[in-house]
Design a protein around this motif. Sequence first.
Motif, PDB file in Angstrom:
ATOM      1  N   ALA A  95       0.842  -1.206   0.000  1.00  0.00           N
ATOM      2  CA  ALA A  95       0.000   0.000   0.000  1.00  0.00           C
ATOM      3  C   ALA A  95       0.877   1.255   0.000  1.00  0.00           C
ATOM      4  N   LYS A  96       1.946   1.227   0.798  1.00  0.00           N
ATOM      5  CA  LYS A  96       2.869   2.384   0.863  1.00  0.00           C
ATOM      6  C   LYS A  96       3.571   2.578  -0.487  1.00  0.00           C
ATOM      7  N   MET A  97       3.929   1.470  -1.101  1.00  0.00           N
ATOM      8  CA  MET A  97       4.596   1.565  -2.411  1.00  0.00           C
ATOM      9  C   MET A  97       3.639   2.151  -3.444  1.00  0.00           C
ATOM     10  N   LYS A  98       2.353   1.808  -3.315  1.00  0.00           N
ATOM     11  CA  LYS A  98       1.373   2.350  -4.278  1.00  0.00           C
ATOM     12  C   LYS A  98       1.202   3.856  -4.069  1.00  0.00           C
ATOM     13  N   ASP A  99       1.211   4.294  -2.813  1.00  0.00           N
ATOM     14  CA  ASP A  99       1.173   5.747  -2.535  1.00  0.00           C
ATOM     15  C   ASP A  99       2.382   6.421  -3.172  1.00  0.00           C
ATOM     16  N   PHE A 100       3.514   5.768  -2.986  1.00  0.00           N
ATOM     17  CA  PHE A 100       4.764   6.289  -3.547  1.00  0.00           C
ATOM     18  C   PHE A 100       4.633   6.408  -5.074  1.00  0.00           C
ATOM     19  N   ASN A 101       4.106   5.363  -5.695  1.00  0.00           N
ATOM     20  CA  ASN A 101       3.978   5.359  -7.158  1.00  0.00           C
ATOM     21  C   ASN A 101       3.011   6.449  -7.642  1.00  0.00           C
ATOM     22  N   ALA A 102       1.989   6.735  -6.840  1.00  0.00           N
ATOM     23  CA  ALA A 102       1.041   7.799  -7.216  1.00  0.00           C
ATOM     24  C   ALA A 102       1.776   9.144  -7.220  1.00  0.00           C
ATOM     25  N   LYS A 103       2.686   9.307  -6.264  1.00  0.00           N
ATOM     26  CA  LYS A 103       3.484  10.550  -6.210  1.00  0.00           C
ATOM     27  C   LYS A 103       4.418  10.640  -7.420  1.00  0.00           C
ATOM     28  N   VAL A 104       4.959   9.486  -7.804  1.00  0.00           N
ATOM     29  CA  VAL A 104       5.844   9.466  -8.971  1.00  0.00           C
ATOM     30  C   VAL A 104       5.064   9.901 -10.224  1.00  0.00           C
ATOM     31  N   ASP A 105       3.802   9.468 -10.325  1.00  0.00           N
ATOM     32  CA  ASP A 105       2.961   9.894 -11.459  1.00  0.00           C
ATOM     33  C   ASP A 105       2.775  11.412 -11.453  1.00  0.00           C
ATOM     34  N   LYS A 106       2.586  11.966 -10.252  1.00  0.00           N
ATOM     35  CA  LYS A 106       2.421  13.424 -10.150  1.00  0.00           C
ATOM     36  C   LYS A 106       3.704  14.150 -10.542  1.00  0.00           C
ATOM     37  N   LEU A 107       4.815  13.543 -10.158  1.00  0.00           N
ATOM     38  CA  LEU A 107       6.115  14.126 -10.507  1.00  0.00           C
ATOM     39  C   LEU A 107       6.287  14.142 -12.034  1.00  0.00           C
ATOM     40  N   GLU A 108       5.888  13.054 -12.652  1.00  0.00           N
ATOM     41  CA  GLU A 108       5.978  12.960 -14.115  1.00  0.00           C
ATOM     42  C   GLU A 108       5.126  14.059 -14.768  1.00  0.00           C
ATOM     43  N   ALA A 109       3.914  14.238 -14.252  1.00  0.00           N
ATOM     44  CA  ALA A 109       3.010  15.250 -14.820  1.00  0.00           C
ATOM     45  C   ALA A 109       3.605  16.650 -14.647  1.00  0.00           C
ATOM     46  N   ALA A 110       4.186  16.918 -13.481  1.00  0.00           N
ATOM     47  CA  ALA A 110       4.765  18.243 -13.220  1.00  0.00           C
ATOM     48  C   ALA A 110       5.920  18.516 -14.182  1.00  0.00           C
ATOM     49  N   LEU A 111       6.744  17.504 -14.415  1.00  0.00           N
ATOM     50  CA  LEU A 111       7.888  17.695 -15.334  1.00  0.00           C
ATOM     51  C   LEU A 111       7.408  17.903 -16.764  1.00  0.00           C
ATOM     52  N   LYS A 112       6.366  17.165 -17.140  1.00  0.00           N
ATOM     53  CA  LYS A 112       5.827  17.314 -18.493  1.00  0.00           C
ATOM     54  C   LYS A 112       5.266  18.715 -18.689  1.00  0.00           C
ATOM     55  N   ALA A 113       4.751  19.295 -17.588  1.00  0.00           N
ATOM     56  CA  ALA A 113       4.192  20.655 -17.642  1.00  0.00           C
ATOM     57  C   ALA A 113       5.289  21.707 -17.421  1.00  0.00           C
ATOM     58  N   ASN A 114       6.532  21.268 -17.337  1.00  0.00           N
ATOM     59  CA  ASN A 114       7.662  22.169 -17.039  1.00  0.00           C
ATOM     60  C   ASN A 114       7.459  22.957 -15.751  1.00  0.00           C
ATOM     61  N   ASP A 115       6.758  22.348 -14.813  1.00  0.00           N
ATOM     62  CA  ASP A 115       6.537  22.983 -13.505  1.00  0.00           C
ATOM     63  C   ASP A 115       7.601  22.435 -12.541  1.00  0.00           C
ATOM     64  N   ASN A 116       8.782  23.022 -12.604  1.00  0.00           N
ATOM     65  CA  ASN A 116       9.895  22.483 -11.824  1.00  0.00           C
ATOM     66  C   ASN A 116       9.785  22.747 -10.333  1.00  0.00           C
ATOM     67  N   ALA A 117       9.062  23.817  -9.968  1.00  0.00           N
ATOM     68  CA  ALA A 117       8.891  24.090  -8.532  1.00  0.00           C
ATOM     69  C   ALA A 117       8.070  22.974  -7.897  1.00  0.00           C
ATOM     70  N   THR A 118       6.971  22.601  -8.561  1.00  0.00           N
ATOM     71  CA  THR A 118       6.149  21.498  -8.040  1.00  0.00           C
ATOM     72  C   THR A 118       6.938  20.191  -8.087  1.00  0.00           C
ATOM     73  N   ALA A 119       7.669  19.983  -9.178  1.00  0.00           N
ATOM     74  CA  ALA A 119       8.457  18.749  -9.311  1.00  0.00           C
ATOM     75  C   ALA A 119       9.458  18.623  -8.159  1.00  0.00           C
ATOM     76  N   ALA A 120      10.116  19.731  -7.811  1.00  0.00           N
ATOM     77  CA  ALA A 120      11.111  19.703  -6.729  1.00  0.00           C
ATOM     78  C   ALA A 120      10.442  19.368  -5.397  1.00  0.00           C
ATOM     79  N   LYS A 121       9.244  19.893  -5.208  1.00  0.00           N
ATOM     80  CA  LYS A 121       8.509  19.634  -3.963  1.00  0.00           C
ATOM     81  C   LYS A 121       8.155  18.133  -3.864  1.00  0.00           C
TER      82      LYS A 121
END
Length: 145
Positions: A95-121
């Motif tokens: 379950a914890k790994m799945k939470d982690f993976n959901a965050k990784v998806d958000k990180l991917e979306a932030a980078l695709k949007a060139n939102d580096n501040a959110t990506a860094a967070k």
Amino acid sequence: MKIRILLLSLICSAAAVTGVNAAEGKAKGGDKDETVLGGHMDKMGGAFRKLKRQISDASKNADSLTLVATIKAAGIESAKEKPAWKPEDAAKFQAKMKDFNAKVDKLEAALKANDNATAAKICDELGQAQKEGHKEFKKPDEKKK
Ligand code: HEM
């Protein structure tokens, strides 16, 4: 004659040193890939180390996305495994790994949007999840990794 003996002993000691190194390398390699989960974590570790250094640099977003892809693939595979130290906590771990993976998806979306501040967070949050995950599920003497 003396020179020959000297040469021979030099060759012998060189061979001995090489032998020791080879044995150590094998033992180390064996430890690293001791578990399937450990192998996925190692892949994640290499990519995450590089990602942290460049997460705020928008000019490196294409490369950062390939690092995130490595972390994502390793995260998905990790979520199918059990922690070696606490196999009885497999469900909680997954379950914890799945939470982690959901965050990784958000990180991917932030980078695709060139939102580096959110990506860094999000990157910081992943580092935090790593610390917590290791504290909870990883054998204490391996925590330093
Ligand atoms: C950015 C995130 C993470 C990185 C870079 C990372 C990295 C690593 C590394 C390098 C190892 C040592 C592998 C070895 O050679 O044995 C490891 C092991 C381990 N990690 Fe992570 N980790 C991360 C996140 C997590 C999370 C979120 C959890 C739990 C929810 C977790 C649980 C574990 C466990 C249980 C082990 C021990 C391996 C086993 O039980 O077989 N890790 N991790």
